[in-house]
Design a protein around this motif. Sequence first.
Motif, PDB file in Angstrom:
ATOM      1  N   LEU A 163      42.222 -68.296  14.689  1.00  0.00           N
ATOM      2  CA  LEU A 163      42.882 -67.124  14.116  1.00  0.00           C
ATOM      3  C   LEU A 163      44.342 -66.965  14.514  1.00  0.00           C
ATOM      4  CD1 LEU A 163      43.019 -64.511  16.296  1.00  0.00           C
ATOM      5  CD2 LEU A 163      40.581 -64.625  15.906  1.00  0.00           C
ATOM      6  N   LEU A 164      45.033 -66.231  13.667  1.00  0.00           N
ATOM      7  CA  LEU A 164      46.423 -65.875  13.921  1.00  0.00           C
ATOM      8  C   LEU A 164      46.468 -64.380  14.184  1.00  0.00           C
ATOM      9  CD1 LEU A 164      49.587 -66.399  13.708  1.00  0.00           C
ATOM     10  CD2 LEU A 164      49.361 -65.509  11.397  1.00  0.00           C
ATOM     11  N   GLU A 165      47.068 -64.032  15.312  1.00  0.00           N
ATOM     12  CA  GLU A 165      47.220 -62.624  15.669  1.00  0.00           C
ATOM     13  C   GLU A 165      48.673 -62.232  15.412  1.00  0.00           C
ATOM     14  OE1 GLU A 165      46.377 -62.118  19.799  1.00  0.00           O
ATOM     15  OE2 GLU A 165      47.174 -60.072  19.805  1.00  0.00           O
ATOM     16  N   THR A 166      48.871 -61.146  14.670  1.00  0.00           N
ATOM     17  CA  THR A 166      50.241 -60.709  14.441  1.00  0.00           C
ATOM     18  C   THR A 166      50.308 -59.181  14.438  1.00  0.00           C
ATOM     19  OG1 THR A 166      52.209 -61.043  13.068  1.00  0.00           O
ATOM     20  CG2 THR A 166      50.115 -60.822  11.900  1.00  0.00           C
ATOM     21  N   ALA A 167      51.527 -58.665  14.329  1.00  0.00           N
ATOM     22  CA  ALA A 167      51.702 -57.210  14.383  1.00  0.00           C
ATOM     23  C   ALA A 167      52.885 -56.808  13.533  1.00  0.00           C
ATOM     24  CB  ALA A 167      51.934 -56.769  15.826  1.00  0.00           C
ATOM     25  N   GLU A 168      52.827 -55.554  13.071  1.00  0.00           N
ATOM     26  CA  GLU A 168      53.930 -54.983  12.307  1.00  0.00           C
ATOM     27  C   GLU A 168      54.310 -53.649  12.927  1.00  0.00           C
ATOM     28  OE1 GLU A 168      55.062 -55.660   8.751  1.00  0.00           O
ATOM     29  OE2 GLU A 168      54.670 -57.678   9.436  1.00  0.00           O
ATOM     30  N   PRO A 169      55.548 -53.385  13.222  1.00  0.00           N
ATOM     31  CA  PRO A 169      56.636 -54.354  13.139  1.00  0.00           C
ATOM     32  C   PRO A 169      56.573 -55.307  14.323  1.00  0.00           C
ATOM     33  CG  PRO A 169      57.437 -52.269  14.013  1.00  0.00           C
ATOM     34  CD  PRO A 169      55.994 -52.070  13.688  1.00  0.00           C
ATOM     35  N   GLY A 170      56.871 -56.579  14.073  1.00  0.00           N
ATOM     36  CA  GLY A 170      56.872 -57.558  15.162  1.00  0.00           C
ATOM     37  C   GLY A 170      56.404 -58.892  14.664  1.00  0.00           C
ATOM     38  N   GLY A 171      55.489 -59.487  15.401  1.00  0.00           N
ATOM     39  CA  GLY A 171      54.958 -60.789  15.007  1.00  0.00           C
ATOM     40  C   GLY A 171      55.929 -61.901  15.328  1.00  0.00           C
ATOM     41  N   THR A 172      56.618 -62.379  14.322  1.00  0.00           N
ATOM     42  CA  THR A 172      57.510 -63.534  14.477  1.00  0.00           C
ATOM     43  C   THR A 172      58.672 -63.200  15.418  1.00  0.00           C
ATOM     44  OG1 THR A 172      58.943 -62.848  12.680  1.00  0.00           O
ATOM     45  CG2 THR A 172      57.034 -64.203  12.078  1.00  0.00           C
ATOM     46  N   PRO A 173      59.352 -64.223  15.949  1.00  0.00           N
ATOM     47  CA  PRO A 173      60.522 -63.944  16.801  1.00  0.00           C
ATOM     48  C   PRO A 173      61.585 -63.101  16.085  1.00  0.00           C
ATOM     49  CG  PRO A 173      59.837 -66.230  17.060  1.00  0.00           C
ATOM     50  CD  PRO A 173      58.986 -65.662  15.962  1.00  0.00           C
ATOM     51  N   ILE A 174      61.804 -63.351  14.799  1.00  0.00           N
ATOM     52  CA  ILE A 174      62.780 -62.527  14.056  1.00  0.00           C
ATOM     53  C   ILE A 174      62.230 -61.109  13.904  1.00  0.00           C
ATOM     54  CG2 ILE A 174      63.845 -62.218  11.770  1.00  0.00           C
ATOM     55  CD1 ILE A 174      64.068 -65.338  11.671  1.00  0.00           C
ATOM     56  N   GLY A 175      60.937 -61.012  13.612  1.00  0.00           N
ATOM     57  CA  GLY A 175      60.296 -59.696  13.491  1.00  0.00           C
ATOM     58  C   GLY A 175      60.403 -58.885  14.776  1.00  0.00           C
ATOM     59  N   LEU A 176      60.312 -59.569  15.908  1.00  0.00           N
ATOM     60  CA  LEU A 176      60.415 -58.844  17.188  1.00  0.00           C
ATOM     61  C   LEU A 176      61.817 -58.271  17.394  1.00  0.00           C
ATOM     62  CD1 LEU A 176      58.287 -61.118  19.552  1.00  0.00           C
ATOM     63  CD2 LEU A 176      57.743 -58.790  18.772  1.00  0.00           C
ATOM     64  N   GLN A 177      62.822 -58.991  16.881  1.00  0.00           N
ATOM     65  CA  GLN A 177      64.189 -58.456  16.989  1.00  0.00           C
ATOM     66  C   GLN A 177      64.324 -57.204  16.117  1.00  0.00           C
ATOM     67  OE1 GLN A 177      67.385 -61.501  16.789  1.00  0.00           O
ATOM     68  NE2 GLN A 177      65.696 -62.971  16.686  1.00  0.00           N
ATOM     69  N   ILE A 178      63.713 -57.249  14.927  1.00  0.00           N
ATOM     70  CA  ILE A 178      63.768 -56.081  14.033  1.00  0.00           C
ATOM     71  C   ILE A 178      62.993 -54.916  14.669  1.00  0.00           C
ATOM     72  CG2 ILE A 178      63.178 -55.216  11.731  1.00  0.00           C
ATOM     73  CD1 ILE A 178      63.441 -58.145  10.719  1.00  0.00           C
ATOM     74  N   ARG A 179      61.869 -55.234  15.298  1.00  0.00           N
ATOM     75  CA  ARG A 179      61.049 -54.195  15.945  1.00  0.00           C
ATOM     76  C   ARG A 179      61.865 -53.398  16.965  1.00  0.00           C
ATOM     77  NH1 ARG A 179      55.564 -53.052  17.525  1.00  0.00           N
ATOM     78  NH2 ARG A 179      55.591 -52.013  19.531  1.00  0.00           N
ATOM     79  N   ARG A 180      62.705 -54.109  17.707  1.00  0.00           N
ATOM     80  CA  ARG A 180      63.487 -53.414  18.738  1.00  0.00           C
ATOM     81  C   ARG A 180      64.397 -52.355  18.127  1.00  0.00           C
ATOM     82  NH1 ARG A 180      63.117 -58.093  21.733  1.00  0.00           N
ATOM     83  NH2 ARG A 180      64.970 -59.078  20.889  1.00  0.00           N
ATOM     84  N   ILE A 181      64.989 -52.675  16.983  1.00  0.00           N
ATOM     85  CA  ILE A 181      65.858 -51.693  16.307  1.00  0.00           C
ATOM     86  C   ILE A 181      65.015 -50.502  15.841  1.00  0.00           C
ATOM     87  CG2 ILE A 181      67.388 -51.289  14.329  1.00  0.00           C
ATOM     88  CD1 ILE A 181      67.973 -54.321  14.323  1.00  0.00           C
ATOM     89  N   LEU A 182      63.854 -50.812  15.252  1.00  0.00           N
ATOM     90  CA  LEU A 182      63.033 -49.768  14.650  1.00  0.00           C
ATOM     91  C   LEU A 182      62.479 -48.772  15.656  1.00  0.00           C
ATOM     92  CD1 LEU A 182      61.106 -51.858  11.988  1.00  0.00           C
ATOM     93  CD2 LEU A 182      62.370 -49.741  11.538  1.00  0.00           C
ATOM     94  N   LEU A 183      62.069 -49.259  16.824  1.00  0.00           N
ATOM     95  CA  LEU A 183      61.323 -48.379  17.727  1.00  0.00           C
ATOM     96  C   LEU A 183      62.153 -47.841  18.886  1.00  0.00           C
ATOM     97  CD1 LEU A 183      57.820 -50.133  17.802  1.00  0.00           C
ATOM     98  CD2 LEU A 183      58.685 -48.415  16.230  1.00  0.00           C
ATOM     99  N   ASP A 184      63.423 -48.197  18.957  1.00  0.00           N
ATOM    100  CA  ASP A 184      64.266 -47.714  20.056  1.00  0.00           C
ATOM    101  C   ASP A 184      64.648 -46.243  19.828  1.00  0.00           C
ATOM    102  OD1 ASP A 184      66.174 -47.196  21.949  1.00  0.00           O
ATOM    103  OD2 ASP A 184      67.217 -49.104  21.691  1.00  0.00           O
ATOM    104  N   SER A 185      64.279 -45.379  20.764  1.00  0.00           N
ATOM    105  CA  SER A 185      64.546 -43.945  20.554  1.00  0.00           C
ATOM    106  C   SER A 185      66.046 -43.639  20.577  1.00  0.00           C
ATOM    107  CB  SER A 185      63.791 -43.103  21.577  1.00  0.00           C
ATOM    108  OG  SER A 185      64.129 -43.513  22.863  1.00  0.00           O
ATOM    109  N   ALA A 186      66.879 -44.604  21.003  1.00  0.00           N
ATOM    110  CA  ALA A 186      68.337 -44.399  20.941  1.00  0.00           C
ATOM    111  C   ALA A 186      68.832 -44.441  19.489  1.00  0.00           C
ATOM    112  CB  ALA A 186      69.059 -45.471  21.755  1.00  0.00           C
ATOM    113  N   ASN A 187      68.001 -44.996  18.570  1.00  0.00           N
ATOM    114  CA  ASN A 187      68.436 -45.145  17.167  1.00  0.00           C
ATOM    115  C   ASN A 187      68.051 -43.954  16.307  1.00  0.00           C
ATOM    116  OD1 ASN A 187      69.649 -47.583  17.627  1.00  0.00           O
ATOM    117  ND2 ASN A 187      67.867 -48.802  17.019  1.00  0.00           N
ATOM    118  N   SER A 188      68.312 -42.744  16.787  1.00  0.00           N
ATOM    119  CA  SER A 188      67.913 -41.561  16.007  1.00  0.00           C
ATOM    120  C   SER A 188      68.735 -41.445  14.721  1.00  0.00           C
ATOM    121  CB  SER A 188      68.051 -40.306  16.854  1.00  0.00           C
ATOM    122  OG  SER A 188      69.365 -40.214  17.325  1.00  0.00           O
ATOM    123  N   ALA A 189      69.854 -42.169  14.619  1.00  0.00           N
ATOM    124  CA  ALA A 189      70.678 -42.098  13.401  1.00  0.00           C
ATOM    125  C   ALA A 189      70.162 -43.010  12.295  1.00  0.00           C
ATOM    126  CB  ALA A 189      72.134 -42.470  13.740  1.00  0.00           C
TER     127      ALA A 189
END
Length: 231
Positions: A39-65
């Motif tokens: 099996l392949l385990e993945t997550a949204e947002p996240g999963g792939t290395p590029i997805g993990l970079q996007i995840r950081r932007i999405l879930l960082d509470s500093a990004n309230s704007a």
Amino acid sequence: MTDSRRPGLFLSFEGMDGSGKTTQMRRLIERLRAEGYDLLETAEPGGTPIGLQIRRILLDSANSALASRAELLLYFACRAQNVAEWIRPALREGRIVVSDRFTDSTLAYQGAGRGLDPAAILTLHDLACQEVGPDLTLYLDIDRELGLSRARARNAERAAAAQPDETRIDDEAAEFHDRVRAAYAGLCRQHPERILRIDAAQPIDAVTQDIWSAVERHIAAHSLRKASAHV
Ligand code: TYD
């Protein structure tokens, strides 16, 4: 969304913060591996290395704007990468894909939660996922107060362990959570053949059992072979 060109099985988990989704997903993955499934385990947002970079932007509470539409597009950017790089190839190889969240989350959180147009979300889904979507979605339904109290306890533990801050959405108002939960209820009504609602307030082992029964049925219906059966 079963596609006969894809011999694998795509399972997604959905649920509000604090529903026990992560624990249950872990248990399912351990059981599937123990039974010999590839099996392949993945997550949204996240999963792939590029997805993990996007995840950081999405879930960082500093990004309230972060604007709602920018947030929406980032979720789909992450998903498009996940589908192209990981999920579609895994399904083609006949593997089981287990994803922590998928487009149902976007319909619930960005659609109902933020008030973005569900039709636009489905259009983006078609563009990003190109007909790839879960065969079975395990939705862990939890009452808001119980879910939030569990999520807050988890966030306090993360803060104590100096792990990255991922509370941007958990911090939303109670009405936001109520809209999200109502949206999940609507999705269950719309897709009874795909989405299984599980009462997440049950004892943890009962939840695990409900999930396993449903997954076993789908594995049988898909005639999936165990990886160990190839050797
Ligand atoms: P995550 O770390 O996966 O935690 P959990 O799933 O245990 O809550 O958090 C992902 C957060 O992102 C969660 O609050 C829901 C939100 N989310 C969206 O708003 N839209 C989406 O499309 C997805 C995939 C997640």
